[in-house]
Design a protein around this motif. Structure first.
Motif, PDB file in Angstrom:
ATOM      1  N   LYS A   1      23.806  25.443  49.363  1.00  0.00           N
ATOM      2  CA  LYS A   1      24.321  25.783  50.697  1.00  0.00           C
ATOM      3  C   LYS A   1      23.154  26.050  51.631  1.00  0.00           C
ATOM      4  N   GLN A   2      23.481  26.224  52.879  1.00  0.00           N
ATOM      5  CA  GLN A   2      22.448  26.548  53.862  1.00  0.00           C
ATOM      6  C   GLN A   2      21.865  27.912  53.523  1.00  0.00           C
ATOM      7  N   GLU A   3      20.621  28.123  53.943  1.00  0.00           N
ATOM      8  CA  GLU A   3      19.997  29.433  53.711  1.00  0.00           C
ATOM      9  C   GLU A   3      20.835  30.520  54.398  1.00  0.00           C
ATOM     10  N   THR A   4      21.144  31.565  53.658  1.00  0.00           N
ATOM     11  CA  THR A   4      21.985  32.619  54.262  1.00  0.00           C
ATOM     12  C   THR A   4      21.150  33.863  54.529  1.00  0.00           C
ATOM     13  N   ASN A   5      21.600  34.636  55.454  1.00  0.00           N
ATOM     14  CA  ASN A   5      20.883  35.848  55.804  1.00  0.00           C
ATOM     15  C   ASN A   5      21.181  36.932  54.772  1.00  0.00           C
ATOM     16  N   GLU A   6      20.109  37.430  54.122  1.00  0.00           N
ATOM     17  CA  GLU A   6      20.287  38.428  53.062  1.00  0.00           C
ATOM     18  C   GLU A   6      21.005  39.675  53.564  1.00  0.00           C
ATOM     19  N   ASP A   7      20.809  39.962  54.859  1.00  0.00           N
ATOM     20  CA  ASP A   7      21.428  41.161  55.414  1.00  0.00           C
ATOM     21  C   ASP A   7      22.947  41.073  55.418  1.00  0.00           C
ATOM     22  N   ASP A   8      23.469  39.848  55.384  1.00  0.00           N
ATOM     23  CA  ASP A   8      24.919  39.665  55.435  1.00  0.00           C
ATOM     24  C   ASP A   8      25.587  39.769  54.065  1.00  0.00           C
ATOM     25  N   THR A   9      24.780  39.820  53.022  1.00  0.00           N
ATOM     26  CA  THR A   9      25.355  39.908  51.679  1.00  0.00           C
ATOM     27  C   THR A   9      26.088  41.236  51.548  1.00  0.00           C
ATOM     28  N   VAL A  10      27.290  41.164  50.967  1.00  0.00           N
ATOM     29  CA  VAL A  10      28.040  42.412  50.749  1.00  0.00           C
ATOM     30  C   VAL A  10      28.027  42.705  49.250  1.00  0.00           C
ATOM     31  N   PHE A  11      27.481  43.865  48.889  1.00  0.00           N
ATOM     32  CA  PHE A  11      27.539  44.316  47.497  1.00  0.00           C
ATOM     33  C   PHE A  11      28.836  45.086  47.369  1.00  0.00           C
ATOM     34  N   PHE A  12      29.783  44.421  46.777  1.00  0.00           N
ATOM     35  CA  PHE A  12      31.158  44.902  46.837  1.00  0.00           C
ATOM     36  C   PHE A  12      31.592  45.463  45.479  1.00  0.00           C
ATOM     37  N   ASN A  13      32.029  46.716  45.489  1.00  0.00           N
ATOM     38  CA  ASN A  13      32.581  47.311  44.260  1.00  0.00           C
ATOM     39  C   ASN A  13      34.071  47.398  44.420  1.00  0.00           C
ATOM     40  N   LEU A  14      34.787  46.833  43.490  1.00  0.00           N
ATOM     41  CA  LEU A  14      36.238  46.926  43.558  1.00  0.00           C
ATOM     42  C   LEU A  14      36.720  47.837  42.428  1.00  0.00           C
ATOM     43  N   ILE A  15      37.311  48.947  42.843  1.00  0.00           N
ATOM     44  CA  ILE A  15      37.810  49.921  41.868  1.00  0.00           C
ATOM     45  C   ILE A  15      39.322  49.744  41.790  1.00  0.00           C
ATOM     46  N   MET A  16      39.857  49.727  40.592  1.00  0.00           N
ATOM     47  CA  MET A  16      41.308  49.553  40.441  1.00  0.00           C
ATOM     48  C   MET A  16      41.878  50.594  39.499  1.00  0.00           C
ATOM     49  N   THR A  17      43.111  51.019  39.800  1.00  0.00           N
ATOM     50  CA  THR A  17      43.779  51.961  38.894  1.00  0.00           C
ATOM     51  C   THR A  17      44.809  51.190  38.075  1.00  0.00           C
ATOM     52  N   HIS A  18      44.991  51.602  36.844  1.00  0.00           N
ATOM     53  CA  HIS A  18      45.981  50.958  35.966  1.00  0.00           C
ATOM     54  C   HIS A  18      46.811  52.059  35.303  1.00  0.00           C
ATOM     55  N   GLY A  19      48.107  51.952  35.409  1.00  0.00           N
ATOM     56  CA  GLY A  19      48.984  52.896  34.691  1.00  0.00           C
ATOM     57  C   GLY A  19      49.707  53.886  35.593  1.00  0.00           C
ATOM     58  N   VAL A  20      49.373  53.887  36.893  1.00  0.00           N
ATOM     59  CA  VAL A  20      50.040  54.832  37.802  1.00  0.00           C
ATOM     60  C   VAL A  20      51.542  54.533  37.834  1.00  0.00           C
ATOM     61  N   GLY A  21      52.340  55.581  37.738  1.00  0.00           N
ATOM     62  CA  GLY A  21      53.793  55.414  37.819  1.00  0.00           C
ATOM     63  C   GLY A  21      54.428  55.044  36.490  1.00  0.00           C
ATOM     64  N   GLU A  22      53.611  54.906  35.437  1.00  0.00           N
ATOM     65  CA  GLU A  22      54.180  54.504  34.147  1.00  0.00           C
ATOM     66  C   GLU A  22      54.278  55.670  33.169  1.00  0.00           C
ATOM     67  N   ASN A  23      53.933  56.859  33.644  1.00  0.00           N
ATOM     68  CA  ASN A  23      53.964  58.029  32.765  1.00  0.00           C
ATOM     69  C   ASN A  23      55.143  58.927  33.119  1.00  0.00           C
ATOM     70  N   LEU A  24      55.600  59.683  32.129  1.00  0.00           N
ATOM     71  CA  LEU A  24      56.679  60.634  32.419  1.00  0.00           C
ATOM     72  C   LEU A  24      56.178  61.660  33.422  1.00  0.00           C
ATOM     73  N   ASP A  25      54.953  62.096  33.205  1.00  0.00           N
ATOM     74  CA  ASP A  25      54.344  63.039  34.136  1.00  0.00           C
ATOM     75  C   ASP A  25      53.066  62.383  34.662  1.00  0.00           C
ATOM     76  N   ASP A  26      53.064  62.079  35.946  1.00  0.00           N
ATOM     77  CA  ASP A  26      51.926  61.360  36.519  1.00  0.00           C
ATOM     78  C   ASP A  26      50.849  62.275  37.099  1.00  0.00           C
ATOM     79  N   THR A  27      50.970  63.572  36.837  1.00  0.00           N
ATOM     80  CA  THR A  27      49.974  64.487  37.415  1.00  0.00           C
ATOM     81  C   THR A  27      48.571  64.106  36.952  1.00  0.00           C
ATOM     82  N   LEU A  28      48.475  63.661  35.697  1.00  0.00           N
ATOM     83  CA  LEU A  28      47.145  63.321  35.194  1.00  0.00           C
ATOM     84  C   LEU A  28      46.532  62.169  35.988  1.00  0.00           C
ATOM     85  N   CYS A  29      47.391  61.303  36.549  1.00  0.00           N
ATOM     86  CA  CYS A  29      46.876  60.194  37.370  1.00  0.00           C
ATOM     87  C   CYS A  29      46.246  60.746  38.652  1.00  0.00           C
TER      88      CYS A  29
END
Ligand SMILES: Nc1nc2c(ncn2[C@@H]2O[C@H](COP(=O)(O)OP(=O)(O)OP(=O)(O)O)[C@@H](O)[C@H]2O)c(=O)[nH]1
Length: 526
Positions: free
Chosen positions: A120-148
């Motif tokens: 590809k064309q040379e890209t500007n390093e400043d435009d790079t996004v270091f992206f962290n995607l955090i996801m939760t798994h299991g919310v709403g599937e427990n009898l008691d969700d307080t621990l979530c």
């Protein structure tokens, strides 16, 4: 330009450690099956995120988009489950299907933009996004969700603590990575009935640490009129229960006309209602295929996905980051540091934190006097066999060593993985405290006239250790709870099996008895 006006050469030398670009972290949170993984894939136009129980079928964590590079594949960063196993990594097991999954939080690190290897064309390093995607798994599937709620909130708080600890260091780590979550998308189930308690509780608890955007997932479940009503219902509930979500506000004095119009339009769209999909048509566009026809998920008339993408990666990216830093984090920082100073005034009878282990609260004495209450408080909670909260017991160095030896003689093979982890954390604790003691002891000598600068120096050197130690203690406590829970469940299983064995024995005896009776009656009849 004259020779004298030439800036020094080293001004141009870029430090290797400093990567250029934008660091950006997003959390996808909400009940299971609301389309978080589908959204993540659509957002990045890739197929990195598998659906539940789909690991074997997809090339998980291999990006199909050349502009998206997986820097660190999805890993579990935090979890809480009663059986001590993160549900996210355990495959489907019918025997365990009835067990509550608890909650698992995962993180995936990605680099967006600037893939020069693809011709590809040379890209500007400043435009790079270091992206962290955090996801939760299991919310709403427990009898008691307080621990979530607790797990997600404490994860977010930890990220603030890490930054606070880094800020107070005299010598900063040039490779330090800011993992604070800048924006959280909360996925609301398309029930049509407004918010549920879990939505209100979870959004409220995370909103202290991040910008929360409520999202109506699977918006194709509604007719046009139903969606309008659902949107209204959600906005009313958010207001009624004081849920502090991110608002697209306008400031007529500071904002230009274009931003005012844009923010007003976005505010009227809230909560965004999106449709997501895994299917691509022949043109490579994501679509949803129904028995009655095909829709494009980017069609703004039926889905806000396109607008949301623009908000997240364009118009409001910097604002999310600024609000996190200048408002949420600053509030947290001042609250945390002033709680340190106030604890001493509240006095030892305060019940908030019973432990006398090195903690931010112990910094009250450090701030006020320049020294810890007593060097023994550092060690008080460290004996592996000391029950939590029994802080009045005096620490005996020899006894401690003895206990440690006794502990190390425990047969490691007999230990459960949870117990082994617990032991490792305990060991880490001990090393950490030893280092705190050795580093701090000469500085915290009983000198009431310690100059202010030295006091500040002492604080800034020790706060990172203490924050880390607090986290370790919390983890240790969690492991102990998990261990106790596993032991309980094991005990229950044993009792059930014993009961079954007993019943089988009875049945066997009964069958034998019947056989004897049958044979004796047949002999009699002869
Ligand atoms: N009708 C409809 N179904 C959707 C939509 N988005 C995703 N789905 C489907 O909903 C199901 C769950 O989607 P996921 O993306 O796996 O949901 P998730 O929130 O990641 O689920 P967990 O991993 O269990 O937390 C899948 O079968 C998707 O194909 C949508 O917009 N409309």
């Amino acid at each position: 330009m004259s020779a004298t006006s030439t800036p020094p050469m080293n001004l141009f030398r870029r430090k290797k450690e400093h990567r250029r670009g934008i660091t950006y972290t997003m959390l996808l949170c909400g009940p299971a099956g609301t389309g978080k993984s589908s959204f993540a894939n659509n957002l990045l136009e890739t197929n990195i995120f598998p659906h539940k129980y789909q690991y074997a079928e997809t090339g998980a964590n291999i990006s199909s988009n050349p502009d998206v590079k997986v820097v660190a594949p999805t890993k579990v960063v935090s979890f809480n489950s009663k059986n001590g196993i993160p549900s996210y990594i355990s495959e489907f097991d019918p025997m365990r299907a009835s067990l509550e999954p608890g909650i698992t939080i995962t993180s995936t690190s990605l680099e967006l933009g600037g893939n020069k290897d693809q011709g590809k064309q040379e890209t500007n390093e400043d435009d790079t996004v270091f992206f962290n995607l955090i996801m939760t798994h299991g919310v709403g599937e427990n009898l008691d969700d307080t621990l979530c709620f607790e797990e997600v909130t404490s994860y977010l708080e930890q990220q603030f603590d890490i930054v606070l600890a880094e800020e107070t260091r005299i010598k900063r780590n040039p490779r330090f990575e800011d993992t604070r979550v800048h924006v959280a998308l909360y996925f609301i189930e398309p029930t049509g009935h407004g918010l549920r308690e879990i939505d209100v509780e979870l959004m409220k608890s995370i909103s202290k640490y991040t910008n929360v955007l409520p999202i109506i997932s699977r918006a194709d479940s509604f007719t046009k009129e139903e969606l309008i009503q659902f949107r209204k219902g959600i906005m009313l509930d958010l207001e009624k229960f004081n849920v502090p979500i991110f608002k697209f506000e306008v400031d007529p004095e500071d904002d230009d006309l274009e931003s005012i119009e844009e923010n007003q339009a976005l505010a009227s769209l809230q909560p965004f209602a999106i449709i997501t999909s895994d299917t691509k048509n022949s043109e490579g566009k994501y679509v949803r295929e129904y028995p009655w026809g095909v829709i494009s998920i980017d069609d703004s008339k039926i889905s806000d996905l396109k607008v949301l993408k623009n908000v997240l990666f364009g118009s409001h990216l910097q604002e999310f980051k600024d609000t996190t830093q200048n408002l949420l984090y600053e509030n947290y920082r001042s609250e945390k540091l002033s709680s340190v100073a106030n604890t001493e005034e509240i006095g030892p009878s305060s019940t908030k934190r019973q432990s006398n282990a090195p903690s931010l609260s112990n910094f009250a004495s450090l701030i006020n006097t320049g020294q810890f209450n007593s060097s023994q408080t550092l060690a008080n909670n460290l004996r592996p066999d000391t029950p939590r909260n029994q802080v009045s017991e005096r620490f005996n160095e020899n006894e401690y060593e003895g206990n440690r030896e006794h502990d190390s003689t425990t047969n490691e093979q007999e230990m459960s993985p949870v117990r082994q982890m617990g032991q490792e954390i305990k060991q880490e604790n001990e090393n950490l405290i030893r280092s705190i003691k050795s580093e701090s002891s000469p500085k915290f000598m009983n000198s009431p006239d310690l100059p202010e600068r030295t006091k500040l120096r002492n604080i800034s050197e020790t706060v990172p250790y203490v924050l880390r130690h607090e986290r370790i203690l919390a983890r240790q406590q969690k492991l102990e709870e998990l261990e106790a829970q596993s032991a309980k469940e094991l005990q229950k299983r044993i009792q059930e099996l014993e009961k079954k064995a007993h019943e089988l024995k009875l049945r066997e005896r009964l069958i034998n008895q019947n056989k004897i009776n049958d044979s004796s009656s047949s002999i009699n009849s002869l």
